[in-house]
Design a protein around this motif. Sequence first.
Motif, mmCIF file in Angstrom:
data_model
loop_
_atom_site.group_PDB
_atom_site.id
_atom_site.type_symbol
_atom_site.label_atom_id
_atom_site.label_comp_id
_atom_site.label_asym_id
_atom_site.label_seq_id
_atom_site.Cartn_x
_atom_site.Cartn_y
_atom_site.Cartn_z
ATOM 1 N N GLY A 256 42.965 39.275 42.329
ATOM 2 C CA GLY A 256 43.672 39.184 40.996
ATOM 3 C C GLY A 256 43.443 39.895 39.809
ATOM 4 O O GLY A 256 44.606 40.531 39.299
ATOM 5 N N PRO A 257 42.284 40.169 39.511
ATOM 6 C CA PRO A 257 41.921 40.894 38.252
ATOM 7 C C PRO A 257 42.376 42.365 38.505
ATOM 8 O O PRO A 257 42.548 43.004 37.545
ATOM 9 N N LEU A 258 42.443 42.679 39.521
ATOM 10 C CA LEU A 258 42.692 44.245 39.747
ATOM 11 C C LEU A 258 44.039 44.407 39.580
ATOM 12 O O LEU A 258 44.695 45.579 38.995
ATOM 13 N N ILE A 259 44.986 43.394 39.583
ATOM 14 C CA ILE A 259 46.406 43.234 39.364
ATOM 15 C C ILE A 259 46.535 43.040 37.863
ATOM 16 O O ILE A 259 47.395 43.492 37.063
ATOM 17 N N GLY A 260 45.892 41.879 37.360
ATOM 18 C CA GLY A 260 46.013 41.527 36.100
ATOM 19 C C GLY A 260 45.651 42.084 34.893
ATOM 20 O O GLY A 260 46.353 42.400 33.957
ATOM 21 N N PHE A 261 44.283 42.782 34.902
ATOM 22 C CA PHE A 261 43.815 43.417 33.614
ATOM 23 C C PHE A 261 44.814 44.585 33.297
ATOM 24 O O PHE A 261 45.050 44.755 32.139
ATOM 25 N N PRO A 262 45.014 45.473 34.323
ATOM 26 C CA PRO A 262 46.051 46.598 33.728
ATOM 27 C C PRO A 262 47.359 46.177 33.075
ATOM 28 O O PRO A 262 47.616 46.679 32.076
ATOM 29 N N PHE A 263 47.893 44.946 33.732
ATOM 30 C CA PHE A 263 49.157 44.570 32.917
ATOM 31 C C PHE A 263 48.798 43.971 31.663
ATOM 32 O O PHE A 263 49.603 43.977 30.687
ATOM 33 N N GLY A 264 47.845 43.357 31.480
ATOM 34 C CA GLY A 264 47.388 42.795 30.254
ATOM 35 C C GLY A 264 47.289 43.978 29.228
ATOM 36 O O GLY A 264 47.483 43.605 27.889
ATOM 37 N N ALA A 265 46.680 44.997 29.552
ATOM 38 C CA ALA A 265 46.409 46.034 28.667
ATOM 39 C C ALA A 265 47.570 46.986 28.096
ATOM 40 O O ALA A 265 47.546 47.467 26.940
ATOM 41 N N ILE A 266 48.656 47.013 28.876
ATOM 42 C CA ILE A 266 49.781 47.791 28.382
ATOM 43 C C ILE A 266 50.694 46.947 27.521
ATOM 44 O O ILE A 266 50.688 45.655 27.566
ATOM 45 N N PRO A 267 51.449 47.729 26.839
ATOM 46 C CA PRO A 267 52.314 46.947 25.913
ATOM 47 C C PRO A 267 53.440 45.971 26.641
ATOM 48 O O PRO A 267 54.009 46.545 27.558
ATOM 49 N N ALA A 268 53.527 44.709 26.316
ATOM 50 C CA ALA A 268 54.648 43.925 26.794
ATOM 51 C C ALA A 268 54.216 43.569 28.218
ATOM 52 O O ALA A 268 54.643 43.106 29.093
ATOM 53 N N GLY A 269 52.804 43.883 28.600
ATOM 54 C CA GLY A 269 52.285 43.504 29.879
ATOM 55 C C GLY A 269 52.383 41.903 30.151
ATOM 56 O O GLY A 269 53.006 41.399 30.666
ATOM 57 N N GLY A 270 51.136 41.214 29.371
ATOM 58 C CA GLY A 270 51.232 39.941 29.454
ATOM 59 C C GLY A 270 50.724 39.367 30.722
ATOM 60 O O GLY A 270 50.372 40.216 31.848
ATOM 61 N N ALA A 271 50.921 38.046 31.141
ATOM 62 C CA ALA A 271 50.492 37.526 32.555
ATOM 63 C C ALA A 271 51.594 37.182 33.443
ATOM 64 O O ALA A 271 51.293 37.047 34.589
ATOM 65 N N GLU A 272 52.929 37.318 32.985
ATOM 66 C CA GLU A 272 53.895 36.878 33.679
ATOM 67 C C GLU A 272 54.239 37.582 35.174
ATOM 68 O O GLU A 272 54.243 37.143 36.263
ATOM 69 N N ILE A 273 54.194 39.024 34.689
ATOM 70 C CA ILE A 273 54.411 40.078 36.069
ATOM 71 C C ILE A 273 53.274 40.084 36.759
ATOM 72 O O ILE A 273 53.542 39.954 38.225
#
Length: 499
Positions: A256-273
């Motif tokens: 999970g973290p390997l997918i979640g962390f990068p998306f959280g750090a980019i603009p408009a990433g968040g947790a939904e995607i």
Amino acid sequence: MDSLNSLLDGFGTALTPINLLWAAIGVLLGTAIGVLPGIGPAMAVALLLPVTYGLEPTGAFIMFAGIYYGAMFGGSTTSILLNTPGESAAVVAAIEGNPMAKAGRGAQALAAAAIGHFAGGMIGTILLVALAPTVASLAVDIGAPDYFAIMVLAFIAVTSVLGSSRIRGAASLLIGLTIGLVGLDQMTGQQRLTFGSLQLADGIDVVIVAVGLFAIGEALWVAAHLRRAVAEPIPVGRPWLGKADVRRTWKSWLRGPLIGFPFGAIPAGGAEIPTFLSYVTEKRLSRHKEEFGKGAIEGVAGPESAASASAAGTLVSMLTLGLPTTAVAAVMLAAFQQYGIQPGPLLFEREPDLVWGLIASLFVGMVLLLLLNLPLAPLWAKLLRIPRPYLYAGILFFAAVGAYAVGGEALDLVILLVIGLIGFGMRRYGLPVLPAVIGVILGPAAEQQLRRALQISDGSVTGLVNTPFSVTVYAVIVILLAWPWLKKVVMRGRRNVSV
């Protein structure tokens, strides 16, 4: 080694009795509020922001961190028990968690979610410690054109990713940018959209905007659609996991973290995607594909771990660049500004005690979250029985008190109501709220960076694209804008080939 030494100093700050107390209060409040349907971490932080004015900054932000993680876990609790996500990041948890609860395995689903949040938060925070100082050191060399390009990327990304259409996302962003224009021009001192009111010369406080759009707008929306029937929560018993469950979930917690962390750090990433991507990944890799849709525990563990890691990822860009990638980060950025602190590349140098104390408190908060919420899960389920009229009446009361506490002006309550009505209208017509909040916070900063870049280049537009970094960012923006069209062309080409 410098980061490790700074983190150890941060633990010295976070583990003081008073800061431990604030962390525990934050986790409890965040979980209790997150459990209530429709109330996510953004609204929780926005409602409690005025309450922390009497606290010193370090304690306040440690409490906010606890609220953030606690509310995310609380959202998954109501998602699993009632099929009613407390916030958007918990939507995926309902897909497998609610069938598990209906089958009498709600305890196992809640345990998988809690341990998933713990694992994802821990791994995400470790990545935050490793990457944030490096990002901050690189960001020191970023100039006005680069900052403006990053903010344009944030605007484009947040309007493209969220909402049912780009037009609605852009409309929401425009509302936020317009609210951000109210007040005095930062460079010329001229009044804009103040309607002759001296009280509006300082602009509309971001706290009032956040509370109005999130809390008031949501309360009015729920009141307009209130149903008399109250859903009964499902008894959960004592959460625990058997050996078979652990064997099925431990890889999901680590993926999970390997997918979640990068998306959280980019603009408009968040947790939904990333939660949806994690769910799809777990479904593909699982040996029990037939259980998906009927209560597969991997479908709870992976997405919840990704959601927690994405929360740590949002702090990277928020602390190092001053860019909020989620609604909660936007409200926390407003909190920094209320204390006269500007997140950015120099924050790690100017406020090391606060930053590393906050990061260390994330580790402490994760442990508290696990220790407090596993035994208290049945209690959180009982909170779901609060009648919604009483619940949202209380929210309106605290929102009004908080808004009045910001400036002590009766006009603030009028502004709060007006913005709340705007938030209600946005929900009525399907406009996402986050672009508006991002517009209010980043709009004035983007305008200032644009003017600086044009001043440096003597008014030449080429001054906005005179660095390799800005050119790269604008290339990413073009790809984002052209992607739907490119996707259609590629799909059409594949169909022609197959025919």
